[in-house]
Design an enzyme around this catalytic site. Sequence first.
Site, PDB file in Angstrom:
ATOM      1  N   LYS A  24     -19.666 -28.344  19.845  1.00 32.77           N
ATOM      2  CA  LYS A  24     -19.531 -27.012  20.435  1.00 32.77           C
ATOM      3  C   LYS A  24     -18.075 -26.618  20.653  1.00 32.77           C
ATOM      4  CE  LYS A  24     -24.032 -26.594  22.733  1.00 32.77           C
ATOM      5  NZ  LYS A  24     -24.782 -27.582  21.960  1.00 32.77           N
ATOM      6  N   ALA A  29     -23.662 -34.117  17.407  1.00 33.11           N
ATOM      7  CA  ALA A  29     -24.473 -33.163  18.162  1.00 33.11           C
ATOM      8  C   ALA A  29     -23.590 -32.185  18.942  1.00 33.11           C
ATOM      9  CB  ALA A  29     -25.444 -33.924  19.074  1.00 33.11           C
ATOM     10  N   SER A  30     -23.789 -32.065  20.261  1.00 33.31           N
ATOM     11  CA  SER A  30     -23.142 -30.995  21.024  1.00 33.31           C
ATOM     12  C   SER A  30     -21.655 -31.192  21.253  1.00 33.31           C
ATOM     13  CB  SER A  30     -23.842 -30.823  22.371  1.00 33.31           C
ATOM     14  OG  SER A  30     -25.133 -30.279  22.183  1.00 33.31           O
ATOM     15  N   VAL A  31     -21.095 -32.346  20.903  1.00 36.58           N
ATOM     16  CA  VAL A  31     -19.639 -32.467  20.896  1.00 36.58           C
ATOM     17  C   VAL A  31     -19.056 -31.461  19.905  1.00 36.58           C
ATOM     18  CG1 VAL A  31     -17.714 -34.057  20.426  1.00 36.58           C
ATOM     19  CG2 VAL A  31     -19.714 -34.867  21.662  1.00 36.58           C
TER      20      VAL A  31
END
Length: 526
Positions: A63, A59-61
């Site tokens: 970014k 997921a947002s890791v």
Amino acid sequence: MSNLQTRIDGHLATLTRPQSPGHAVAVARHGELLYASGHGLASLEQRSGIGADTLFRIASVSKQFTVAAGLRLAAQGRLDLAADARGLLAELAQLPQAVTVDQLMRNCSGLPDFLELLRLGGVGLEQLTRRASMAAALARNRHLNSKPGSRFLYCNSNYLLLGLLVERLSGQSLGDYLQQAFFAPLGMTQTRMVPACDQVLPGLAAPYLRQEDDGGYRRALHGFEHGGEGGLVSNVLDLTRWAQALLAPRSELAALAEALMAPTLLSGAQPSPYARGLEHSRWRGHACVGHGGLWPGYRSEFLLLPAEGLSIVVISNDSGSNPYKLARELLDLLLPPTAMAEPTAPPAPDWAGDWINAEAGLLLGLQRGPGTRLTARQWGQCFELYPEADGSWLPLRGAYEFRLRAGPAGTLLLETGAGRQHELQRLARREPLPAGLAGRWHCADIASHWDITAEGEVSVHGPLMRSPQPWQLLGLTDTLMELRAPGYWMSSSQLLRVAERGADGRIIGLSLDSSRIRGLRFSPLP
């Protein structure tokens, strides 16, 4: 087995129920892998266990990798971080103010989150949604939450757009660019960009939602295609390789690591906790850098302590887990007691109940548990708070500006970043809904209309679909209402305000705040 391995195994065993989803964990220091293992099941159906090599959606890791790609293009002279993104991305052409590429990287662009734009138009995360629809949602929007550069507010739109920008400048897919620039050189052989939500991947842990009623599990459904905001699949071993590259970088990565972690100073000389795809925080007096990830059935935490050369990676396929908290509990096991600046934990204060600041648009629920446990509910989401030595309480979650303390005369003071502090009063009673609210309301920025009944039921009709069940409005004050929206994965709440009345007293404007959108306007339709 080393003493450290025994202690970590023992701690993880207390968090993993038999025949349940679990965690993969890796710990490294100065390039040495101290621990790498898994606890729990990758598949409840197949009874297959989690190992250090088990794959998860992180997921947002993701970014920080999207930002790293943009920084690499900037270092090559192919991207100007100070450029107005409106001239580079057609999806932003209608915005009223300039937004720079660097503001996208630093999560201070003022853009509303595209997931929120779609959700407020009736689209849940379980519904099949293509990247083109996500980009279209941003292209329709002309709304900014705040002046660009003035405040941090977490926003997936920034990294979806950065991913598109990398693709257009490089002529490659974001996944191919990341593979060539970072994954292959660093030996991250299991990490890849996987946009399709239903792609079959050998070794991928299945995602599970924990049931509140009986504690059982069901499979999490995914419908959204993924991009620069959260599309990577990886494991704890590969992420530890990336951590080592950031903590002891060589050649090109030295400048890149420094740029990723460079602190952000907002307008007005206010500091932001968010850097570029990474967040600064502190734990027991230690400076930390990292990022979490959250998607239905997947949760992750990537935690670095640069001064100690230490990295901790935790990934779970259990929606009820908290890798942010677990990573810090493991940190407590790793650092010697003499190095810990741990406050004496006071008992949880008796703040149970609902608290409000109507002018600022803040509604906070608090619940006291045993011992030092204090739980908050805001925007429909629950999160645990922990005490600091100065008497304040901070959230056990990342990328969320929140510091709570006792205020004067029975009030609470809530700090929400960029120098903002708000006084909260106990909500003694809820007022009825304002008269004249019933009717059809339109919001151009989400290309949607809402039908509101006199009883406060809200039916959402968006450009892609309508909400499968009505949402419910509840009165708070004479002008402020709470809007509760049930969801497949998690429920949410928003605050709806009477923003404008005509000369005859009729309501002619509504304004909505959500967790990642501020001041979205609705106008009446005949």
